[in-house]
Scaffold this motif. Sequence first.
Motif, PDB file in Angstrom:
ATOM      1  N   GLN A  76       0.949  -1.216  -0.133  1.00  0.00           N
ATOM      2  CA  GLN A  76      -0.089  -0.003   0.022  1.00  0.00           C
ATOM      3  C   GLN A  76       0.872   1.388  -0.052  1.00  0.00           C
ATOM      4  N   ALA A  77       1.953   1.150   0.775  1.00  0.00           N
ATOM      5  CA  ALA A  77       2.861   2.346   0.824  1.00  0.00           C
ATOM      6  C   ALA A  77       3.449   2.467  -0.600  1.00  0.00           C
ATOM      7  N   PHE A  78       3.901   1.678  -1.347  1.00  0.00           N
ATOM      8  CA  PHE A  78       4.496   1.903  -2.571  1.00  0.00           C
ATOM      9  C   PHE A  78       3.376   1.910  -3.693  1.00  0.00           C
ATOM     10  N   SER A  79       2.093   1.444  -3.396  1.00  0.00           N
ATOM     11  CA  SER A  79       1.086   2.048  -4.259  1.00  0.00           C
ATOM     12  C   SER A  79       0.846   3.265  -4.361  1.00  0.00           C
ATOM     13  N   GLY A  80       0.769   4.021  -2.879  1.00  0.00           N
ATOM     14  CA  GLY A  80       0.711   5.419  -2.888  1.00  0.00           C
ATOM     15  C   GLY A  80       1.636   6.297  -3.455  1.00  0.00           C
ATOM     16  N   ILE A  81       3.102   5.821  -3.360  1.00  0.00           N
ATOM     17  CA  ILE A  81       4.012   6.642  -4.203  1.00  0.00           C
ATOM     18  C   ILE A  81       3.793   6.530  -5.564  1.00  0.00           C
ATOM     19  N   VAL A  82       3.279   5.316  -6.140  1.00  0.00           N
ATOM     20  CA  VAL A  82       2.923   5.100  -7.696  1.00  0.00           C
ATOM     21  C   VAL A  82       1.987   6.319  -7.957  1.00  0.00           C
ATOM     22  N   ALA A  83       1.096   6.369  -7.088  1.00  0.00           N
ATOM     23  CA  ALA A  83      -0.183   7.551  -7.357  1.00  0.00           C
ATOM     24  C   ALA A  83       0.460   8.868  -7.332  1.00  0.00           C
ATOM     25  N   GLY A  84       1.008   9.121  -6.386  1.00  0.00           N
ATOM     26  CA  GLY A  84       1.770  10.395  -6.411  1.00  0.00           C
ATOM     27  C   GLY A  84       2.692  10.858  -7.431  1.00  0.00           C
ATOM     28  N   ASN A  85       3.379   9.536  -8.135  1.00  0.00           N
ATOM     29  CA  ASN A  85       4.074   9.792  -9.415  1.00  0.00           C
ATOM     30  C   ASN A  85       3.475   9.915 -10.600  1.00  0.00           C
ATOM     31  N   VAL A  86       2.461   9.369 -10.968  1.00  0.00           N
ATOM     32  CA  VAL A  86       1.710   9.174 -12.154  1.00  0.00           C
ATOM     33  C   VAL A  86       0.341   9.480 -12.251  1.00  0.00           C
ATOM     34  N   LYS A  87      -0.442   9.132 -11.164  1.00  0.00           N
ATOM     35  CA  LYS A  87      -1.588   9.117 -11.212  1.00  0.00           C
ATOM     36  C   LYS A  87      -2.513  10.558 -11.263  1.00  0.00           C
ATOM     37  N   ALA A  88      -3.288  10.988 -11.827  1.00  0.00           N
ATOM     38  CA  ALA A  88      -3.824  12.358 -11.832  1.00  0.00           C
ATOM     39  C   ALA A  88      -4.245  12.724 -10.471  1.00  0.00           C
ATOM     40  N   GLU A  89      -5.146  11.708  -9.563  1.00  0.00           N
ATOM     41  CA  GLU A  89      -5.454  12.000  -8.244  1.00  0.00           C
ATOM     42  C   GLU A  89      -4.531  12.387  -7.306  1.00  0.00           C
ATOM     43  N   GLY A  90      -3.324  11.408  -7.385  1.00  0.00           N
ATOM     44  CA  GLY A  90      -2.224  11.438  -6.621  1.00  0.00           C
ATOM     45  C   GLY A  90      -1.618  12.605  -6.898  1.00  0.00           C
ATOM     46  N   ILE A  91      -1.187  12.970  -8.205  1.00  0.00           N
ATOM     47  CA  ILE A  91      -0.624  14.328  -8.333  1.00  0.00           C
ATOM     48  C   ILE A  91      -1.192  15.422  -7.992  1.00  0.00           C
ATOM     49  N   ALA A  92      -2.548  15.526  -8.005  1.00  0.00           N
ATOM     50  CA  ALA A  92      -3.376  16.794  -7.552  1.00  0.00           C
ATOM     51  C   ALA A  92      -3.204  16.925  -5.968  1.00  0.00           C
ATOM     52  N   GLN A  93      -3.383  15.804  -5.357  1.00  0.00           N
ATOM     53  CA  GLN A  93      -3.146  15.833  -3.976  1.00  0.00           C
ATOM     54  C   GLN A  93      -1.661  16.648  -3.366  1.00  0.00           C
ATOM     55  N   ILE A  94      -0.464  15.874  -4.053  1.00  0.00           N
ATOM     56  CA  ILE A  94       0.796  16.233  -3.771  1.00  0.00           C
ATOM     57  C   ILE A  94       0.752  17.620  -4.226  1.00  0.00           C
ATOM     58  N   LYS A  95       0.137  18.111  -5.242  1.00  0.00           N
ATOM     59  CA  LYS A  95       0.312  19.754  -5.087  1.00  0.00           C
ATOM     60  C   LYS A  95      -0.300  20.744  -4.518  1.00  0.00           C
ATOM     61  N   ALA A  96      -1.396  20.184  -3.870  1.00  0.00           N
ATOM     62  CA  ALA A  96      -2.300  20.760  -3.045  1.00  0.00           C
ATOM     63  C   ALA A  96      -1.759  20.992  -1.596  1.00  0.00           C
ATOM     64  N   GLN A  97      -1.220  19.657  -1.192  1.00  0.00           N
ATOM     65  CA  GLN A  97      -0.853  19.447   0.326  1.00  0.00           C
ATOM     66  C   GLN A  97       0.557  18.831   0.438  1.00  0.00           C
TER      67      GLN A  97
END
Length: 453
Positions: free
Chosen positions: A388-409
């Motif tokens: 799950q930790a690594f899945s979250g990092i994948v999301a933060g790297n390439v997935k639209a919703e993950g990237i949006a969260q990183i930009k905002a928070q």
Amino acid sequence: MKKVQLNPVGWMSQLSQIEVSQLQDTAHSQLFHLFKNCCLAVLNSGVDEDNFEALFAPYKDFNIKLVRRERGVKIELVNPPDVAFVDGELMQGVHEHIFAVLRDLLYMGNKYAFLKQNAPADGDSITDMVFDMLRHSNALEGNDNLNTVVCWGGHSINQTEYKYTKEVGYQLGLREMNICTGCGPGAMKGPMKGATIGHAKQRYKNGRYIGISEPSIIAAEPPNAIVNELIIMPDIEKRLEAFVRLAHGIVIFPGGVGTAEELLYVLGILLNENNAQQPFPLILTGPAGSEEYFEAIDDFVGATLGKAAQAKYQIIIDDPEEVARCMRGGFEKVREYRVAMGDAFSFNWSLRIEAAFQRPFIPTHASMSQLALHHQQSPGELAVALRQAFSGIVAGNVKAEGIAQIKAQGPFSLTGEAELMRRIDTLLESFVAQHRMKLPGSAYEPCYVVKSE
């Protein structure tokens, strides 16, 4: 304005009037918006880009419509990307992929209410849904031959590693094995490309190049042109389950955090005592020069999940023929076990997958910070948390919703036992140093911070 209408192909060419009506009813839904984005990604197949914003930016005026016909439904593309066309004609493979997206997201999405609270939640129902989606895509047909090899690895790999994945695919193809990957570039494309040559030399007419993706990652990894069977599962957990139940064996090439997630997933399942007797060929392989990469992975697995997990795979360096021979030998054990269990060759029903590996993990700053990253739990439970930790990092790297969260928070925060966090940090830093987080030429800004309790 450019408009192109597509006739239905495959299973979607014969629909009832009720089914057509149900498809049309989705036109203004969140599911249809997801369908539109996935179609745009498919139309950009072959484009060397893993940033969804950069991929979609030139096509603000792109649209897609469903056109009702008596025997089914046509798709109308409005201002589609030119890269999908040859002399004004849409490439046949892209045409087929568009209707695969329609089948998996809208038709199956309606059937299983992917974006609603009543989507399947218990383990048996999830497995039944995975089976049903693979059956509707015809992926189970032809899988009785015990020759499907799932290949995992990074989309961001160097040319030496890419050529090696092609050579392994070639050796597998010479032995009439079919290839299933995540359908993107890099280590997902190379084995398919090599296998096509091996199949051609053997005059093997039934070559299958199966690509399994999911909506939130397909923009970063559009299907490569060799994929002749595209399947889009609703989320990463069902995608992973589809891989392991369809596979007769798995080959893992060098990759980044997504590949580590996949390895942790399959190891966590194989560590389950209910799967102790289950033969499951699992080979980690790469070219000369990749020894350090696999040593780091092996050390991490040993330090976190233990020697029992290390015993579930073998590492083969720079020997494609040996990889193929070992895989073929492993298939014989799989055959014997499935016959003894009365299990299907096409779908591994007897593999026990706990609910923790099936439930969707939604990466948020809260869920990432609350992961149980410590050794005061079983290796299987730790494998769940690490995946799950690594899945979250994948999301933060390439997935639209993950990237949006990183930009905002800002970056996700991973907190846990000091020694474990040190090992996680070391492994992730090695991925960054080896340019395995993003495609070459793009600077990587970490979407995570690692802290000790």
